[in-house]
Write a protein that holds these residues in place. Structure first.
Motif, PDB file in Angstrom:
ATOM      1  N   LYS A   2       0.666   4.313   5.615  1.00 53.49           N
ATOM      2  CA  LYS A   2      -0.029   4.959   4.498  1.00 53.49           C
ATOM      3  C   LYS A   2      -0.138   3.977   3.342  1.00 53.49           C
ATOM      4  CE  LYS A   2       0.839   9.848   5.403  1.00 53.49           C
ATOM      5  NZ  LYS A   2       1.214  11.148   4.796  1.00 53.49           N
ATOM      6  N   THR A   3      -1.138   4.198   2.490  1.00 51.67           N
ATOM      7  CA  THR A   3      -1.306   3.341   1.313  1.00 51.67           C
ATOM      8  C   THR A   3      -0.679   4.009   0.097  1.00 51.67           C
ATOM      9  OG1 THR A   3      -3.459   4.322   0.774  1.00 51.67           O
ATOM     10  CG2 THR A   3      -3.458   2.374   2.198  1.00 51.67           C
ATOM     11  N   LEU A   4      -0.132   3.196  -0.794  1.00 51.26           N
ATOM     12  CA  LEU A   4       0.526   3.735  -1.997  1.00 51.26           C
ATOM     13  C   LEU A   4      -0.443   4.549  -2.838  1.00 51.26           C
ATOM     14  CD1 LEU A   4       3.064   2.089  -4.329  1.00 51.26           C
ATOM     15  CD2 LEU A   4       0.934   2.876  -5.326  1.00 51.26           C
ATOM     16  N   THR A   5      -1.661   4.037  -3.014  1.00 51.52           N
ATOM     17  CA  THR A   5      -2.614   4.693  -3.911  1.00 51.52           C
ATOM     18  C   THR A   5      -2.883   6.129  -3.493  1.00 51.52           C
ATOM     19  OG1 THR A   5      -3.672   2.569  -4.350  1.00 51.52           O
ATOM     20  CG2 THR A   5      -4.930   4.547  -4.882  1.00 51.52           C
ATOM     21  N   ARG A   6      -3.200   6.329  -2.214  1.00 59.18           N
ATOM     22  CA  ARG A   6      -3.534   7.683  -1.753  1.00 59.18           C
ATOM     23  C   ARG A   6      -2.310   8.579  -1.649  1.00 59.18           C
ATOM     24  NH1 ARG A   6      -8.237   7.177   2.918  1.00 59.18           N
ATOM     25  NH2 ARG A   6      -9.834   6.214   1.579  1.00 59.18           N
ATOM     26  N   ASP A   7      -1.225   8.041  -1.105  1.00 53.99           N
ATOM     27  CA  ASP A   7      -0.043   8.881  -0.879  1.00 53.99           C
ATOM     28  C   ASP A   7       0.615   9.286  -2.200  1.00 53.99           C
ATOM     29  OD1 ASP A   7       1.828  10.030   1.160  1.00 53.99           O
ATOM     30  OD2 ASP A   7       3.253   8.778   0.060  1.00 53.99           O
ATOM     31  N   LEU A   8       0.696   8.343  -3.149  1.00 54.56           N
ATOM     32  CA  LEU A   8       1.319   8.662  -4.428  1.00 54.56           C
ATOM     33  C   LEU A   8       0.473   9.665  -5.216  1.00 54.56           C
ATOM     34  CD1 LEU A   8       3.591   8.234  -6.425  1.00 54.56           C
ATOM     35  CD2 LEU A   8       2.410   6.211  -7.293  1.00 54.56           C
ATOM     36  N   THR A   9      -0.845   9.529  -5.145  1.00 52.09           N
ATOM     37  CA  THR A   9      -1.724  10.500  -5.803  1.00 52.09           C
ATOM     38  C   THR A   9      -1.497  11.901  -5.240  1.00 52.09           C
ATOM     39  OG1 THR A   9      -3.411   8.813  -6.186  1.00 52.09           O
ATOM     40  CG2 THR A   9      -4.122  11.107  -6.322  1.00 52.09           C
ATOM     41  N   SER A  10      -1.322  11.970  -3.923  1.00 52.99           N
ATOM     42  CA  SER A  10      -1.042  13.257  -3.281  1.00 52.99           C
ATOM     43  C   SER A  10       0.299  13.817  -3.723  1.00 52.99           C
ATOM     44  CB  SER A  10      -1.061  13.079  -1.755  1.00 52.99           C
ATOM     45  OG  SER A  10      -0.685  14.278  -1.115  1.00 52.99           O
ATOM     46  N   LYS A  11       1.303  12.938  -3.826  1.00 48.70           N
ATOM     47  CA  LYS A  11       2.633  13.375  -4.286  1.00 48.70           C
ATOM     48  C   LYS A  11       2.560  13.897  -5.717  1.00 48.70           C
ATOM     49  CE  LYS A  11       5.740  12.183  -0.992  1.00 48.70           C
ATOM     50  NZ  LYS A  11       4.820  11.845   0.066  1.00 48.70           N
ATOM     51  N   ILE A  12       1.834  13.204  -6.577  1.00 48.08           N
ATOM     52  CA  ILE A  12       1.679  13.647  -7.969  1.00 48.08           C
ATOM     53  C   ILE A  12       1.014  15.018  -8.004  1.00 48.08           C
ATOM     54  CG2 ILE A  12       0.495  13.188 -10.160  1.00 48.08           C
ATOM     55  CD1 ILE A  12       2.868  11.361  -9.720  1.00 48.08           C
ATOM     56  N   GLY A  13       0.016  15.214  -7.148  1.00 46.38           N
ATOM     57  CA  GLY A  13      -0.654  16.522  -7.072  1.00 46.38           C
ATOM     58  C   GLY A  13       0.313  17.632  -6.696  1.00 46.38           C
ATOM     59  N   GLY A  14       1.248  17.338  -5.795  1.00 53.01           N
ATOM     60  CA  GLY A  14       2.259  18.335  -5.421  1.00 53.01           C
ATOM     61  C   GLY A  14       3.190  18.667  -6.569  1.00 53.01           C
ATOM     62  N   PHE A  15       3.590  17.647  -7.320  1.00 51.45           N
ATOM     63  CA  PHE A  15       4.447  17.880  -8.491  1.00 51.45           C
ATOM     64  C   PHE A  15       3.725  18.739  -9.529  1.00 51.45           C
ATOM     65  CE2 PHE A  15       6.421  13.504  -7.486  1.00 51.45           C
ATOM     66  CZ  PHE A  15       7.323  14.093  -6.613  1.00 51.45           C
TER      67      PHE A  15
END
Length: 324
Positions: free
Chosen positions: A40-53
């Protein structure tokens, strides 16, 4: 993140700036603890994690406009990360961006605002404020430290009674204060020379979105021809246009407006029958919308502007925070 969300839920964290800073600092902790999963790429996965938070925080309490702007800033910074950066470098960059946002858009912005606003306070003034705004409190204390002689009228309302906390802090610092409830606003307005109000957000049409009751204070001040100064950081400005406080708002605890603490004799709704209660729906709105007609000037970190100039700030601010 869980701790911050529970503080929102319990009401331990209140005020637009305090809530936004706590959220951004929680994002910093989450970013430091983050590691990119395999394939996975940091940009996409971290954006998804932020959305969950963000979804979790919304479950605890709806986001303020300023928090929404801060989240958009963070997501834009994540999207703009160069692909050549390592994971540790990307995380360091994002944490640094968050620190700069807090420092420049909130801390330094407030210092600019209080200098602009304090220049409008003169000896002998009677200043009225409503509820408890952290930036208005800083302005009053700063003007007092400068040696200016003035009195403060703190107007408050049920059920939050946030003005009582502000009153205690001002009195401890030696300010001369008067305390009253919202229903007496027309009585005290006779002697007021200026009104200082805070804001949760300011919309593109100049409408001020703030603690419920603010519109009533501004309307009465306008009727008495008393200048109304709204103090608000630019990061709280929003491109939305809103004409009333019904189409979008946050709902508080309905039971908070049906009972008067310590006064059993005036809790008349307790005597309603079950059928009567079925036909009654209690509405406890957190915010209201003040039309720009009632606002004399908006004090922001870009200077003192009329409400008609808000769209310019929104446009220029968007350019600036995307490039910060």
């Amino acid at each position: 993140m869980n701790r911050v969300g529970l503080q929102y839920l319990a009401g331990d964290l209140s005020g637009g700036n305090a809530r936004c800073i706590a959220m951004l600092q929680a994002f910093q902790e989450a970013i430091r603890d983050y590691s990119t999963p395999p394939e996975k790429t940091l940009t996409r996965d971290l954006t998804s994690k932020i959305g969950g938070f963000v979804s979790f925080l919304i479950e605890c309490r709806p986001l303020s406009m300023s928090m929404g702007n801060a989240i958009r800033f963070l997501k834009s910074r994540i999207a703009r990360l160069p692909l050549t950066l390592s994971e540790s470098e990307a995380k360091t960059t994002l944490c640094s961006d968050i620190d700069r946002f807090i420092n420049e858009k909130i801390v330094l912005a407030d210092k600019v605002i209080l200098r602009h606003a304090a220049a409008k306070i003169r000896d002998g003034d009677v200043l009225l404020t409503y509820g408890s705004s952290c930036v208005v409190e800083m302005i009053l204390l700063y003007a007092h430290e400068l040696g200016k002689q003035f009195r403060v009228v703190v107007v408050d309302s049920h059920p939050m009674l946030e003005g009582q906390k502000l009153l205690r802090r001002l009195v401890v610092k030696g300010l001369s204060c008067i305390y009253t409830q919202l229903n007496a606003i027309s009585y005290v307005m006779h002697e007021v020379t200026r009104v200082f109000l805070g804001a949760s957000s300011i919309f593109s049409n100049g409408t001020v979105y703030s603690m419920v009751g603010t519109a009533s204070v501004a309307m009465v001040a306008h009727a008495f021809r008393v200048p109304v100064l709204v103090c608000c950081e630019a990061y709280k400005f929003h491109e939305r246009v809103q004409l009333d406080s019904i189409c979008f708002n946050e709902l508080g605890d309905p039971d908070a407006i049906s009972k008067v603490p310590g006064r059993v004799d005036v809790n008349f709704l307790d005597n309603l029958t079950d059928k009567q209660k079925e036909n009654l729906e209690l509405l406890n709105l957190k915010y209201d919308a003040t039309p720009s007609d009632y606002i004399s000037v908006i004090v922001t970190d870009y200077g003192m502007i009329p409400p008609t100039s808000v769209p310019v700030i929104v446009r220029e601010y968007r350019k600036e925070y995307l490039l910060i």
